[in-house]
Scaffold this motif. Structure first.
Motif, mmCIF file in Angstrom:
data_model
loop_
_atom_site.group_PDB
_atom_site.id
_atom_site.type_symbol
_atom_site.label_atom_id
_atom_site.label_comp_id
_atom_site.label_asym_id
_atom_site.label_seq_id
_atom_site.Cartn_x
_atom_site.Cartn_y
_atom_site.Cartn_z
ATOM 1 N N ALA A 51 3.982 -2.513 -19.598
ATOM 2 C CA ALA A 51 4.693 -3.840 -18.999
ATOM 3 C C ALA A 51 5.436 -4.672 -19.961
ATOM 4 O O ALA A 51 4.842 -4.929 -20.920
ATOM 5 N N VAL A 52 6.786 -4.624 -19.769
ATOM 6 C CA VAL A 52 7.481 -5.827 -20.298
ATOM 7 C C VAL A 52 8.024 -6.986 -19.827
ATOM 8 O O VAL A 52 8.473 -6.634 -18.678
ATOM 9 N N VAL A 53 7.910 -8.136 -20.330
ATOM 10 C CA VAL A 53 8.305 -9.382 -19.721
ATOM 11 C C VAL A 53 9.173 -9.929 -20.591
ATOM 12 O O VAL A 53 8.788 -10.533 -21.650
ATOM 13 N N ALA A 54 10.316 -10.232 -20.028
ATOM 14 C CA ALA A 54 11.143 -10.717 -20.885
ATOM 15 C C ALA A 54 11.772 -12.382 -20.175
ATOM 16 O O ALA A 54 11.966 -12.342 -18.923
ATOM 17 N N GLY A 55 12.114 -12.799 -21.255
ATOM 18 C CA GLY A 55 12.321 -14.570 -20.800
ATOM 19 C C GLY A 55 13.779 -14.668 -20.396
ATOM 20 O O GLY A 55 14.814 -13.880 -20.564
ATOM 21 N N ILE A 56 14.101 -15.822 -19.906
ATOM 22 C CA ILE A 56 15.520 -16.301 -19.587
ATOM 23 C C ILE A 56 16.357 -16.010 -20.604
ATOM 24 O O ILE A 56 16.205 -16.530 -22.068
ATOM 25 N N GLY A 57 17.666 -15.769 -20.474
ATOM 26 C CA GLY A 57 18.546 -15.911 -21.506
ATOM 27 C C GLY A 57 19.130 -14.568 -22.111
ATOM 28 O O GLY A 57 18.767 -13.391 -21.103
ATOM 29 N N ASN A 58 19.470 -14.416 -23.307
ATOM 30 C CA ASN A 58 19.871 -13.219 -23.565
ATOM 31 C C ASN A 58 18.697 -11.941 -23.893
ATOM 32 O O ASN A 58 19.036 -10.654 -23.475
ATOM 33 N N THR A 59 17.534 -12.490 -23.726
ATOM 34 C CA THR A 59 16.381 -11.358 -23.991
ATOM 35 C C THR A 59 16.327 -10.641 -22.784
ATOM 36 O O THR A 59 16.207 -9.343 -22.775
ATOM 37 N N ASN A 60 16.608 -11.300 -21.265
ATOM 38 C CA ASN A 60 16.252 -10.336 -20.318
ATOM 39 C C ASN A 60 17.579 -9.533 -19.990
ATOM 40 O O ASN A 60 17.731 -8.357 -19.691
ATOM 41 N N PHE A 61 18.802 -10.120 -20.689
ATOM 42 C CA PHE A 61 20.073 -9.300 -20.321
ATOM 43 C C PHE A 61 20.091 -8.139 -21.186
ATOM 44 O O PHE A 61 20.502 -6.902 -20.834
ATOM 45 N N ASP A 62 19.414 -8.352 -22.566
ATOM 46 C CA ASP A 62 19.294 -7.051 -23.518
ATOM 47 C C ASP A 62 18.381 -6.215 -23.245
ATOM 48 O O ASP A 62 18.627 -4.837 -23.387
ATOM 49 N N LEU A 63 17.368 -6.599 -22.518
ATOM 50 C CA LEU A 63 16.222 -5.597 -22.025
ATOM 51 C C LEU A 63 16.775 -4.834 -21.023
ATOM 52 O O LEU A 63 16.719 -3.609 -20.802
ATOM 53 N N PHE A 64 17.487 -5.231 -20.143
ATOM 54 C CA PHE A 64 18.187 -4.669 -19.060
ATOM 55 C C PHE A 64 19.275 -3.633 -19.358
ATOM 56 O O PHE A 64 19.311 -2.539 -19.325
ATOM 57 N N ALA A 65 20.144 -4.078 -20.607
ATOM 58 C CA ALA A 65 21.044 -3.413 -21.118
ATOM 59 C C ALA A 65 20.656 -2.077 -22.011
ATOM 60 O O ALA A 65 21.253 -1.251 -21.971
ATOM 61 N N ALA A 66 19.402 -2.520 -22.624
ATOM 62 C CA ALA A 66 18.923 -1.145 -23.255
ATOM 63 C C ALA A 66 18.198 -0.221 -22.569
ATOM 64 O O ALA A 66 17.939 0.989 -22.950
ATOM 65 N N GLY A 67 18.334 -0.280 -21.249
ATOM 66 C CA GLY A 67 17.809 0.487 -20.269
ATOM 67 C C GLY A 67 16.823 0.149 -19.215
ATOM 68 O O GLY A 67 15.431 -0.032 -19.905
ATOM 69 N N HIS A 68 17.207 -0.190 -17.996
ATOM 70 C CA HIS A 68 16.054 -0.465 -17.036
ATOM 71 C C HIS A 68 15.043 0.240 -16.840
ATOM 72 O O HIS A 68 15.143 1.455 -16.677
ATOM 73 N N ARG A 69 13.716 -0.294 -16.622
ATOM 74 C CA ARG A 69 12.738 0.384 -16.125
ATOM 75 C C ARG A 69 12.067 -0.511 -15.231
ATOM 76 O O ARG A 69 12.012 -1.542 -15.317
ATOM 77 N N PRO A 70 11.540 0.222 -14.274
ATOM 78 C CA PRO A 70 10.476 -0.770 -13.058
ATOM 79 C C PRO A 70 9.671 -1.584 -13.758
ATOM 80 O O PRO A 70 9.076 -2.611 -13.050
ATOM 81 N N GLN A 71 8.930 -1.244 -14.870
ATOM 82 C CA GLN A 71 7.788 -2.027 -15.622
ATOM 83 C C GLN A 71 8.377 -3.167 -16.290
ATOM 84 O O GLN A 71 7.737 -3.811 -16.972
ATOM 85 N N ASN A 72 9.457 -3.322 -16.029
ATOM 86 C CA ASN A 72 10.365 -4.796 -16.594
ATOM 87 C C ASN A 72 10.385 -5.730 -15.609
ATOM 88 O O ASN A 72 10.724 -5.480 -14.706
ATOM 89 N N PHE A 73 9.948 -6.794 -16.406
ATOM 90 C CA PHE A 73 9.816 -8.228 -15.483
ATOM 91 C C PHE A 73 10.980 -9.195 -16.101
ATOM 92 O O PHE A 73 10.852 -9.350 -17.290
ATOM 93 N N TYR A 74 11.985 -9.399 -15.544
ATOM 94 C CA TYR A 74 13.008 -10.194 -15.844
ATOM 95 C C TYR A 74 12.770 -11.724 -15.148
ATOM 96 O O TYR A 74 12.982 -11.819 -14.127
ATOM 97 N N MET A 75 12.366 -12.743 -16.255
ATOM 98 C CA MET A 75 12.118 -14.065 -15.880
ATOM 99 C C MET A 75 13.584 -14.658 -15.778
ATOM 100 O O MET A 75 14.415 -14.693 -16.554
#
Ligand SMILES: Cc1ncc(C[n+]2csc(CCOP(=O)(O)OP(=O)(O)O)c2C)c(N)n1
Length: 189
Positions: free
Chosen positions: A21-45
């Motif tokens: 499970a990957v939890v990414a914070g507001i800002g570029n961290t969640n933009f980059d996590l999404f850009a690097a390859g979305h997976r349903p186990q990602n939570f974007y704050m």
């Protein structure tokens, strides 16, 4: 310490993932996590700063057999440093923290944060009780620290000085969908 390329680091992280499970914070961290390859186990704050690590802590405690990774920007972490003390005290074995430090509040106009001048988030994390806290000084160091963090008993914190390149993609701003998809993916709904 060299300045590392943000999206390159995130791609290196995503390449290593399986059911974490990957939890990414507001800002570029969640933009980059999404850009690097979305997976349903990602939570974007979305919306609130400083909540990636507390949410990751909660998931790690709820699912001790699953590896959990929290990713936060320096500005957001500085807003909620107390979470490091809580994580240091509870010391969840399955939790890895990644700090993406660009020394600024980038998405609101690149105002400098305290890490631009005086604060060292690795030293702060060590002082908070997360002894395995280290700077990734280059790409190889990042890979080495990440491999160790994901294989060994945590918690571990990895911080990287990163550039301010522009985000290349953003997750859809649909909090209920993000929450439901994440909960289903980790089997809690
Ligand atoms: C509690 C709170 N205060 C302020 C904001 C406005 N805000 C949104 S993102 C952001 C900067 C985030 O900085 P950082 O976490 O370092 O990420 P970066 O933008 O550098 O990727 C700010 C000030 C907010 N969303 N929530």
């Amino acid at each position: 310490m060299s300045e590392l390329h943000r999206i390159d680091l995130m791609r290196r992280l995503v390449a290593r993932l399986s059911d974490e499970a990957v939890v990414a914070g507001i800002g570029n961290t969640n933009f980059d996590l999404f850009a690097a390859g979305h997976r349903p186990q990602n939570f974007y704050m979305l919306g609130s700063m400083g909540l990636a690590f507390p949410i990751a802590l909660g998931v790690a405690l709820a699912q001790p057999k699953r590896r959990v990774i929290g990713i936060e920007g320096d500005g957001s972490l500085l807003m909620n440093l107390g979470c490091l003390a809580t994580i240091g005290m509870i010391a969840p074995a399955n939790l890895t923290l990644l700090v993406m430090d660009n020394a600024s509040y980038q998405i609101t106009g690149v105002q400098p944060t305290a890490t631009a001048r005086s604060s060292d988030l690795v030293e702060i994390a060590r002082g908070a009780g997360i002894r395995r806290s280290d700077w990734a000084r280059d790409e190889d160091g990042f890979e080495r620290l990440l491999a160790a963090a994901l294989a060994e008993t945590g918690p571990a914190l990895i911080a990287a000085r990163i550039d301010r390149s522009a985000a290349v993609a953003e997750p859809e701003r649909d909090p209920p969908q993000i929450r439901d998809r994440f909960m289903r993916a980790i089997g809690s709904k």
